[in-house]
Write a protein that holds these residues in place. Sequence first.
Motif, PDB file in Angstrom:
ATOM      1  N   ARG A 136       6.348   7.371   1.769  1.00 52.62           N
ATOM      2  CA  ARG A 136       5.081   6.733   2.145  1.00 52.62           C
ATOM      3  C   ARG A 136       5.081   5.266   1.722  1.00 52.62           C
ATOM      4  O   ARG A 136       4.702   4.377   2.497  1.00 52.62           O
ATOM      5  CB  ARG A 136       3.913   7.447   1.460  1.00 52.62           C
ATOM      6  CG  ARG A 136       3.278   8.551   2.273  1.00 52.62           C
ATOM      7  CD  ARG A 136       2.170   9.190   1.465  1.00 52.62           C
ATOM      8  NE  ARG A 136       1.200   9.872   2.307  1.00 52.62           N
ATOM      9  CZ  ARG A 136       0.368  10.791   1.879  1.00 52.62           C
ATOM     10  NH1 ARG A 136       0.398  11.156   0.604  1.00 52.62           N
ATOM     11  NH2 ARG A 136      -0.498  11.351   2.695  1.00 52.62           N
ATOM     12  N   ARG A 137       5.498   5.036   0.492  1.00 53.59           N
ATOM     13  CA  ARG A 137       5.506   3.667  -0.030  1.00 53.59           C
ATOM     14  C   ARG A 137       6.479   2.789   0.760  1.00 53.59           C
ATOM     15  O   ARG A 137       6.144   1.664   1.151  1.00 53.59           O
ATOM     16  CB  ARG A 137       5.890   3.693  -1.520  1.00 53.59           C
ATOM     17  CG  ARG A 137       6.044   2.331  -2.174  1.00 53.59           C
ATOM     18  CD  ARG A 137       6.388   2.481  -3.640  1.00 53.59           C
ATOM     19  NE  ARG A 137       7.529   3.349  -3.862  1.00 53.59           N
ATOM     20  CZ  ARG A 137       8.792   2.955  -3.735  1.00 53.59           C
ATOM     21  NH1 ARG A 137       9.077   1.688  -3.379  1.00 53.59           N
ATOM     22  NH2 ARG A 137       9.780   3.797  -3.966  1.00 53.59           N
ATOM     23  N   ALA A 173       5.288   2.153   4.362  1.00 54.37           N
ATOM     24  CA  ALA A 173       4.171   1.198   4.402  1.00 54.37           C
ATOM     25  C   ALA A 173       4.685  -0.239   4.406  1.00 54.37           C
ATOM     26  O   ALA A 173       4.110  -1.116   5.070  1.00 54.37           O
ATOM     27  CB  ALA A 173       3.245   1.443   3.214  1.00 54.37           C
ATOM     28  N   TRP A 221       2.043   3.635   8.079  1.00 53.95           N
ATOM     29  CA  TRP A 221       1.226   4.184   7.001  1.00 53.95           C
ATOM     30  C   TRP A 221       0.923   5.649   7.260  1.00 53.95           C
ATOM     31  O   TRP A 221       0.331   5.984   8.287  1.00 53.95           O
ATOM     32  CB  TRP A 221      -0.105   3.422   6.890  1.00 53.95           C
ATOM     33  CG  TRP A 221       0.048   1.988   6.484  1.00 53.95           C
ATOM     34  CD1 TRP A 221       0.537   0.967   7.242  1.00 53.95           C
ATOM     35  CD2 TRP A 221      -0.292   1.421   5.225  1.00 53.95           C
ATOM     36  NE1 TRP A 221       0.524  -0.209   6.539  1.00 53.95           N
ATOM     37  CE2 TRP A 221       0.017   0.035   5.283  1.00 53.95           C
ATOM     38  CE3 TRP A 221      -0.843   1.927   4.043  1.00 53.95           C
ATOM     39  CZ2 TRP A 221      -0.195  -0.829   4.223  1.00 53.95           C
ATOM     40  CZ3 TRP A 221      -1.062   1.063   2.979  1.00 53.95           C
ATOM     41  CH2 TRP A 221      -0.737  -0.294   3.067  1.00 53.95           C
ATOM     42  N   ALA A 235      -1.466   7.565   5.840  1.00 53.79           N
ATOM     43  CA  ALA A 235      -2.546   7.046   5.013  1.00 53.79           C
ATOM     44  C   ALA A 235      -3.449   8.131   4.455  1.00 53.79           C
ATOM     45  O   ALA A 235      -3.610   9.209   5.049  1.00 53.79           O
ATOM     46  CB  ALA A 235      -3.377   6.058   5.829  1.00 53.79           C
ATOM     47  N   ASP A 290      -7.253   4.452   1.934  1.00 50.06           N
ATOM     48  CA  ASP A 290      -6.409   3.304   2.270  1.00 50.06           C
ATOM     49  C   ASP A 290      -6.998   2.453   3.394  1.00 50.06           C
ATOM     50  O   ASP A 290      -6.539   1.335   3.629  1.00 50.06           O
ATOM     51  CB  ASP A 290      -5.016   3.780   2.725  1.00 50.06           C
ATOM     52  CG  ASP A 290      -4.253   4.486   1.620  1.00 50.06           C
ATOM     53  OD1 ASP A 290      -4.455   4.128   0.445  1.00 50.06           O
ATOM     54  OD2 ASP A 290      -3.461   5.390   1.932  1.00 50.06           O
ATOM     55  N   LYS A 314      -0.244  -2.071  13.246  1.00 49.69           N
ATOM     56  CA  LYS A 314       0.319  -1.183  12.243  1.00 49.69           C
ATOM     57  C   LYS A 314       0.196   0.262  12.720  1.00 49.69           C
ATOM     58  O   LYS A 314      -0.795   0.644  13.329  1.00 49.69           O
ATOM     59  CB  LYS A 314      -0.413  -1.345  10.910  1.00 49.69           C
ATOM     60  CG  LYS A 314      -0.115  -2.650  10.181  1.00 49.69           C
ATOM     61  CD  LYS A 314      -0.811  -2.666   8.835  1.00 49.69           C
ATOM     62  CE  LYS A 314      -0.492  -3.941   8.064  1.00 49.69           C
ATOM     63  NZ  LYS A 314      -1.191  -3.973   6.749  1.00 49.69           N
ATOM     64  N   ILE A 369      -0.732   3.518  11.769  1.00 49.62           N
ATOM     65  CA  ILE A 369      -1.483   4.191  10.708  1.00 49.62           C
ATOM     66  C   ILE A 369      -1.770   5.623  11.154  1.00 49.62           C
ATOM     67  O   ILE A 369      -2.418   5.843  12.174  1.00 49.62           O
ATOM     68  CB  ILE A 369      -2.804   3.456  10.401  1.00 49.62           C
ATOM     69  CG1 ILE A 369      -2.511   2.020   9.937  1.00 49.62           C
ATOM     70  CG2 ILE A 369      -3.602   4.204   9.341  1.00 49.62           C
ATOM     71  CD1 ILE A 369      -3.745   1.181   9.731  1.00 49.62           C
TER      72      ILE A 369
END
Length: 726
Positions: free
Chosen positions: A125-126, A129, A134, A136, A140, A215, A217
């Motif tokens: 996840r990190r 991102a 994401w 999320a 977030d 992005k 997401i």
Amino acid sequence: MPKTPLAMNDDVSPDPAPEAPARFDTPETRYVNRELSWLSFNRRVLAEAENEAFPLLERLRFLSISASNLDEFVMIRVAGLEGQASRGLETLGIDGRDPQQQLEAIREQMGALVVRQQRVLDDLRRLLALEGIWIATFEDLDEGQKGWLRDYFESDILPLITPQAIDPSHPFPFVANFGAGVIFRLKRGKRKADLMEMVLIPTAAPRFVRVPGEKAIYVSIEQLVVEFAELLFPGFKILGDGLFRVLRDSDIEVEEEAEDLVRFFRTAIQRRRRGNVVLLELDDECDEVAEALLREQFEVDEEMTVKTSGMLGLADLAAVCSEPRPDLKFTPFSPRYPERILAHDGDCFSAIREKDIVIHHPYESFEVVVDFLRQAARDPAVVSIKQTLYRAGDQSPVIAALIEAAENGKAVTAVVELKARFDEERNLQWATELERAGVQVIYGFTEWKTHAKVSLVVRRDEDGYATYCHFGTGNYHPVNARIYTDFSYFTADPALGRDAAKMFNFVTGYIEPTDLEKLAISPIGLQDKLYELIDREIANAAKGKPAGIWAKMNSITNQGVIDKLYEASAAGVEIVLVVRGICSLRAGVPGLSDNISVKSIIGRFLEHSRMWAFANGADLPSKKADVWITSADAMSRNLEHRVEVMVPVTNKTVHDQLVDQVMLANILDTERSWRLGADGQYERMRVGEDGFNCHEYFMENPSLSGRGNALKAHDVPRLTLKGEHT
């Protein structure tokens, strides 16, 4: 005889040096438990999600695969052991553990595996991102994104869900296998008692919602149910909630007295959806009252409950992997179409008449298999086609070719295996389609699965009737053929054609084959043939001749085969096994298996091809090696309870391809390999400056039997045991 290649390779991490037991007369000292070995395999799969050399979305895919694998393991293997334990059965595993002892060991290792999966997800996840993808949590998101999701929930999700009260007038609802939901504890007005409500996650909705924008997401649907619960329960106060997911017993045991297999499986598939709950997954913040209610209603105890601080149902992360980010995926690879068939203007029969050919999937196209059947369907000279079908996929060109053949007046017989786990329903549908087109559909044996992968085409050639055969190590499944490594062996050898016809007669008419010329068929002779071939190596070693065995398979658990390999090792036969998954054999144990080495290859492609090579009096690899491909693993279910085939390969070019190219490359691989130590643990082999990647080798180089005259100039690196590529 030289030492085994794995022992020679300087890039191999050193073996652990546990103190070897003095005696090997107990199951525990001789064998590794099947279920614990499988868990070890899935840890290796999960390790690829941690592999920093892989693109991020591919790492996420490996995490998804490991979770999907674990779900199936629970639904089949754990469910089976729980059933045995509840009935008081004392059926022992190969290592001597009873069902309860196996369950205790499994649960301990499963718990650690689930924790590790969540840790891997946090890391990915990190990292994702940072790349603009994401996965999320609701916290977030900014207000605009939350507003869009609220509108989406009202328009697209709310109409699909139905809150269900749980009280004496509203019985606890049925939750299907893989079913997930949220249970709420609510209060309204002056009502004294709390109200429990369940909201099941609709299967028709996507598990992850992608928020519009540059992005990528992704927000899980269960988060939306929790966050927008006030839209579901206006006027209620939410006192607590909890996410849950259930897995049910999904094994189908065929009753030997079943009079109608089709009717039996239609009913059994429905029963499976309602099987006993074998695992209840909860988020670790689940409301205590809700948890108690769930455990009571699903009739699960603490041992059958898993609580996690992360996401439930990680297998669904595969949906995120479809994000169009080629920079975060493996470089696309297009399978080659064998030049030798193209040199015959695409005429498969002409190419096969010239000489045998092996198609090495996924490096070479599955379209060859489809074209073989399509040509058979359309060729006026073809009079009949016989075909086994284990798994064929959703949109199967193989099925379409068989239907076309029947419509064109060919005599077409299809052996459809209804007992192909999790493909039973699809296979029933295909059987109906085939019968409607005029194909003679056979369902095989009640007690045995027909797992052999065989096509038999009879054609009227200029010099009379001829048989053309395809023998496969994998399924007739076009999607799997892009991921799984397998062999498709095409031959016009009359003896193999006659043997294949006897195999079909065995399945369709119970006529046990006698006087087989070349094939070995289980469950009536394949295991004995393996013993015979191993015994010959033992005899050669006793005479001081070179003796060795190379084999590649998915799993080895059959006690008889393992004991025979131990016997060969003690006689001085050098044995190298490439076993992708379960391995109940203990390798490299002084006094038991000194001369056996085992490795597992896990990488971009799923190793699925199966073959054996026996030295036959000369150092491996050599022209004298006795080479066989097979649809069977060295498991009791394959050797004793399935119809399988093992096929000898005598054509020089195909023989060299399998031994000097395929098998040797697998043995030499270090970059995708794990070595099994004498302590039963696997250790990743170091890459090093001279690391070798067998997957990359096959992607870059044409196969020996498929390259044809057009590619004779292609300098295929010749592999040697010392890892030199000349």
